[in-house]
Scaffold this motif. Structure first.
Motif, PDB file in Angstrom:
ATOM      1  N   SER A 154       4.183   6.741  -1.511  1.00  0.00           N
ATOM      2  CA  SER A 154       3.681   5.446  -1.889  1.00  0.00           C
ATOM      3  C   SER A 154       4.901   4.687  -2.377  1.00  0.00           C
ATOM      4  N   VAL A 155       4.965   3.293  -1.711  1.00  0.00           N
ATOM      5  CA  VAL A 155       5.888   2.483  -2.187  1.00  0.00           C
ATOM      6  C   VAL A 155       5.398   1.090  -2.425  1.00  0.00           C
ATOM      7  N   ARG A 156       5.931   0.534  -3.267  1.00  0.00           N
ATOM      8  CA  ARG A 156       5.825  -1.116  -3.398  1.00  0.00           C
ATOM      9  C   ARG A 156       6.882  -1.880  -2.884  1.00  0.00           C
ATOM     10  N   SER A 157       6.814  -2.982  -2.206  1.00  0.00           N
ATOM     11  CA  SER A 157       7.619  -3.830  -1.643  1.00  0.00           C
ATOM     12  C   SER A 157       7.380  -5.220  -1.824  1.00  0.00           C
ATOM     13  N   LEU A 158       8.335  -5.890  -1.784  1.00  0.00           N
ATOM     14  CA  LEU A 158       8.286  -7.525  -1.961  1.00  0.00           C
ATOM     15  C   LEU A 158       7.958  -8.051  -0.682  1.00  0.00           C
ATOM     16  N   THR A 159       6.917  -8.934  -0.666  1.00  0.00           N
ATOM     17  CA  THR A 159       6.610  -9.834   0.688  1.00  0.00           C
ATOM     18  C   THR A 159       6.745 -11.113   0.421  1.00  0.00           C
ATOM     19  N   ASP A 172       1.789  -2.670  -1.724  1.00  0.00           N
ATOM     20  CA  ASP A 172       1.620  -1.053  -2.028  1.00  0.00           C
ATOM     21  C   ASP A 172       1.230  -0.420  -0.800  1.00  0.00           C
ATOM     22  N   THR A 173       1.982   0.589  -0.137  1.00  0.00           N
ATOM     23  CA  THR A 173       1.834   1.032   0.891  1.00  0.00           C
ATOM     24  C   THR A 173       1.951   2.561   0.734  1.00  0.00           C
ATOM     25  N   VAL A 174       0.664   3.318   1.316  1.00  0.00           N
ATOM     26  CA  VAL A 174       0.791   4.724   1.010  1.00  0.00           C
ATOM     27  C   VAL A 174       0.593   5.516   2.394  1.00  0.00           C
ATOM     28  N   GLY A 175       1.294   6.413   2.849  1.00  0.00           N
ATOM     29  CA  GLY A 175       1.398   6.923   4.087  1.00  0.00           C
ATOM     30  C   GLY A 175       2.529   8.052   4.259  1.00  0.00           C
ATOM     31  N   VAL A 176       2.666   8.660   5.298  1.00  0.00           N
ATOM     32  CA  VAL A 176       3.685   9.297   5.673  1.00  0.00           C
ATOM     33  C   VAL A 176       4.864   8.727   5.980  1.00  0.00           C
ATOM     34  N   PHE A 222       4.666   3.644 -10.970  1.00  0.00           N
ATOM     35  CA  PHE A 222       5.892   3.896 -10.219  1.00  0.00           C
ATOM     36  C   PHE A 222       7.194   3.907 -11.511  1.00  0.00           C
ATOM     37  N   THR A 223       6.689   3.792 -12.640  1.00  0.00           N
ATOM     38  CA  THR A 223       7.731   3.561 -13.698  1.00  0.00           C
ATOM     39  C   THR A 223       8.202   4.868 -14.461  1.00  0.00           C
ATOM     40  N   THR A 224       9.515   4.781 -14.811  1.00  0.00           N
ATOM     41  CA  THR A 224       9.926   5.745 -15.745  1.00  0.00           C
ATOM     42  C   THR A 224      10.523   5.107 -16.843  1.00  0.00           C
ATOM     43  N   GLU A 245      14.151  -2.002   3.877  1.00  0.00           N
ATOM     44  CA  GLU A 245      14.494  -1.259   2.431  1.00  0.00           C
ATOM     45  C   GLU A 245      15.037  -2.272   1.443  1.00  0.00           C
ATOM     46  N   ALA A 246      15.387  -3.455   1.775  1.00  0.00           N
ATOM     47  CA  ALA A 246      15.826  -4.351   0.717  1.00  0.00           C
ATOM     48  C   ALA A 246      14.741  -5.011   0.083  1.00  0.00           C
ATOM     49  N   ALA A 247      13.560  -4.823   0.727  1.00  0.00           N
ATOM     50  CA  ALA A 247      12.442  -5.501   0.022  1.00  0.00           C
ATOM     51  C   ALA A 247      11.429  -4.323  -0.998  1.00  0.00           C
ATOM     52  N   LEU A 248      12.089  -2.971  -1.042  1.00  0.00           N
ATOM     53  CA  LEU A 248      11.715  -2.044  -1.710  1.00  0.00           C
ATOM     54  C   LEU A 248      11.869  -2.355  -3.220  1.00  0.00           C
ATOM     55  N   VAL A 249      10.822  -2.124  -3.934  1.00  0.00           N
ATOM     56  CA  VAL A 249      10.835  -2.579  -5.477  1.00  0.00           C
ATOM     57  C   VAL A 249      10.592  -1.029  -6.276  1.00  0.00           C
ATOM     58  N   ALA A 250       9.653  -0.136  -5.662  1.00  0.00           N
ATOM     59  CA  ALA A 250       9.449   1.046  -6.109  1.00  0.00           C
ATOM     60  C   ALA A 250       9.018   2.071  -4.919  1.00  0.00           C
ATOM     61  N   GLY A 251       9.152   3.352  -5.260  1.00  0.00           N
ATOM     62  CA  GLY A 251       8.714   4.279  -4.305  1.00  0.00           C
ATOM     63  C   GLY A 251       8.715   5.849  -4.731  1.00  0.00           C
ATOM     64  N   LYS A 252       7.863   6.640  -4.519  1.00  0.00           N
ATOM     65  CA  LYS A 252       7.840   7.941  -4.927  1.00  0.00           C
ATOM     66  C   LYS A 252       7.085   8.971  -3.958  1.00  0.00           C
ATOM     67  N   VAL A 253       7.332  10.154  -3.849  1.00  0.00           N
ATOM     68  CA  VAL A 253       6.775  11.219  -3.153  1.00  0.00           C
ATOM     69  C   VAL A 253       5.462  11.416  -3.912  1.00  0.00           C
ATOM     70  N   VAL A 254       4.293  11.472  -3.099  1.00  0.00           N
ATOM     71  CA  VAL A 254       2.970  11.657  -3.667  1.00  0.00           C
ATOM     72  C   VAL A 254       2.406  13.040  -2.911  1.00  0.00           C
TER      73      VAL A 254
END
Length: 377
Positions: free
Chosen positions: A23-28, A39-43, A3-5, A66-75
């Motif tokens: 594909s997104v990474r969130s804090l739980t 990590d969650t992958v889907g539409v 997820f990094t740049t 959305e406040a829990a989002l850490v990273a995300g990108k289109v795959v």
């Protein structure tokens, strides 16, 4: 999952990416030392009021703040196909599978096909496969249930596949109107209204599933469509225990308990299709089969279904033998690829099909109308 740049985690998706695979990474967790990354992958099916909804490959919808989002990108829209598997789009396989398990009654609603299979002792006197009964006045836009059935609980019919909407395109009207038309059509037949939706592939139905979920349609009967090369299935010595026929006999039907409630509908669905074969391993008592299976040949495809083994004869290779003899017949008719459908939670069947070389192509499940809507009409 990267997820990094430049070493920094970034959220590179927005609400404009609804409909794309992400594909997104969130804090739980509550934060601090007990928080974890998920990590969650889907539409991405929606992003409203600070909440994302992502539909996973298997059809499950996951809400993420959305406040829990850490990273995300289109795959990319789907993972690469495993070498050696037949190449096919989701639309091709859905259409082939529908032809291989044809409903007794169908009616078009734009790009949707409404399907029902309830003829028989409890049925409505429907006509043959692919037709609509004449004189009933039960079009998608109208029609009513028999007065004696209005208070009765909606029926299931013979299998969800033969009693559900198959959405293969635009219904030709706004979604709310299409849903209302479908409710009326199934209400006229006193059937549970269901829509079959695909997930986990290119141009599948995640957005439709999400829209139905917003309208209270619950998800059920999660399944996988799996594919394999056909020739390896038949790569074994012929098994004289397996008998092939064009129609199912009483022994075959003894291992198909669902056919008992809807005998006429079951017969017409089971024997329908381009070129249908039934395999039976007769039981010693002459009344019940030890193993059965069904295969429908449609061009390059051989579709396997209803592979069952009597409980006392399991783990003896009878299921594999049944599939091998059916595969041998399908090869003789020019087929080269195999498909089957299996419940996602059926671990033993999935393990067997893994050993035979099958792999997941896409998932599907049904969206069931809320109970208060089932009698619409």
């Amino acid at each position: 999952m990267e997820f990094t740049t430049g070493g920094r985690l970034e959220v590179r998706i927005t609400a404009s990416d609804v409909g794309k695979r992400v594909s997104v990474r969130s804090l739980t967790g509550s934060g601090g030392r007990h928080a974890t990354f998920t990590d969650t992958v889907g539409v991405l099916t929606s992003w409203e009021e600070g909440v994302l909804h992502i539909t996973r490959r298997g059809g499950q919808s996951v809400p993420i703040d959305e406040a829990a989002l850490v990273a995300g990108k289109v795959v990319p829209p789907a993972p690469a196909r495993r070498r050696g598997l037949p190449s096919a789009g989701v639309r091709e396989l859905v259409e082939v599978a529908a032809r291989g398990w044809p409903a007794v009654e169908t009616e078009r609603l734009g790009g949707w096909t409404l399907r029902a299979s309830t003829s028989g002792p409890e049925g409505t006197g429907t006509t043959g496969p692919g037709t609509t009964p004449e004189g009933t006045g039960t079009t998608p836009e109208g029609g009513a249930a028999h007065p004696d059935e209005e208070a009765a609980a909606p029926r299931e019919g013979f299998t969800a596949r033969a009693n559900s909407v198959l959405p293969l395109g635009d219904p030709g009207m706004p979604l709310d109107e299409a849903v209302t038309a479908a409710l009326r059509w199934y209400g006229a037949r006193n059937l549970v209204p269901r829509v079959q939706v695909t997930t986990g592939g290119e141009r599948t139905d995640e957005l439709l599933a999400a829209e139905l979920e917003r309208r209270g349609w619950s998800g059920e009967k999660h399944a996988l469509l799996r594919v394999a090369a056909l020739a390896p299935l038949a790569d074994r010595e012929p098994d004289p225990r397996v008998r092939l026929s064009r129609t199912p006999d009483e022994q075959w039907l003894s291992l198909c308990p669902r056919s008992g409630q809807w005998p006429e509908a079951a017969w017409r669905v089971l024997t329908g299709g381009p070129s249908v074969w039934f395999a039976t391993v007769p039981g010693e008592d002459g009344r019940r089969a030890d193993a059965v299976g069904r295969c429908v040949v449609d061009g390059r495809w051989a579709g396997f279904a209803a592979v069952e083994v009597a409980p006392a004869r399991r783990r003896e290779g009878l299921g594999t033998a049944v599939m091998a003899e059916l595969a041998r017949q399908a090869l003789a008719e020019g087929a080269s690829a195999a498909y089957l459908q299996v419940e996602s939670a059926n671990d033993s069947a999935r393990a067997l099909y893994d050993r035979l070389g099958f792999a997941d192509h896409h998932a599907y499940h049904y969206r069931r109308a809320p109970q208060e809507s089932s009698h619409a009409g």
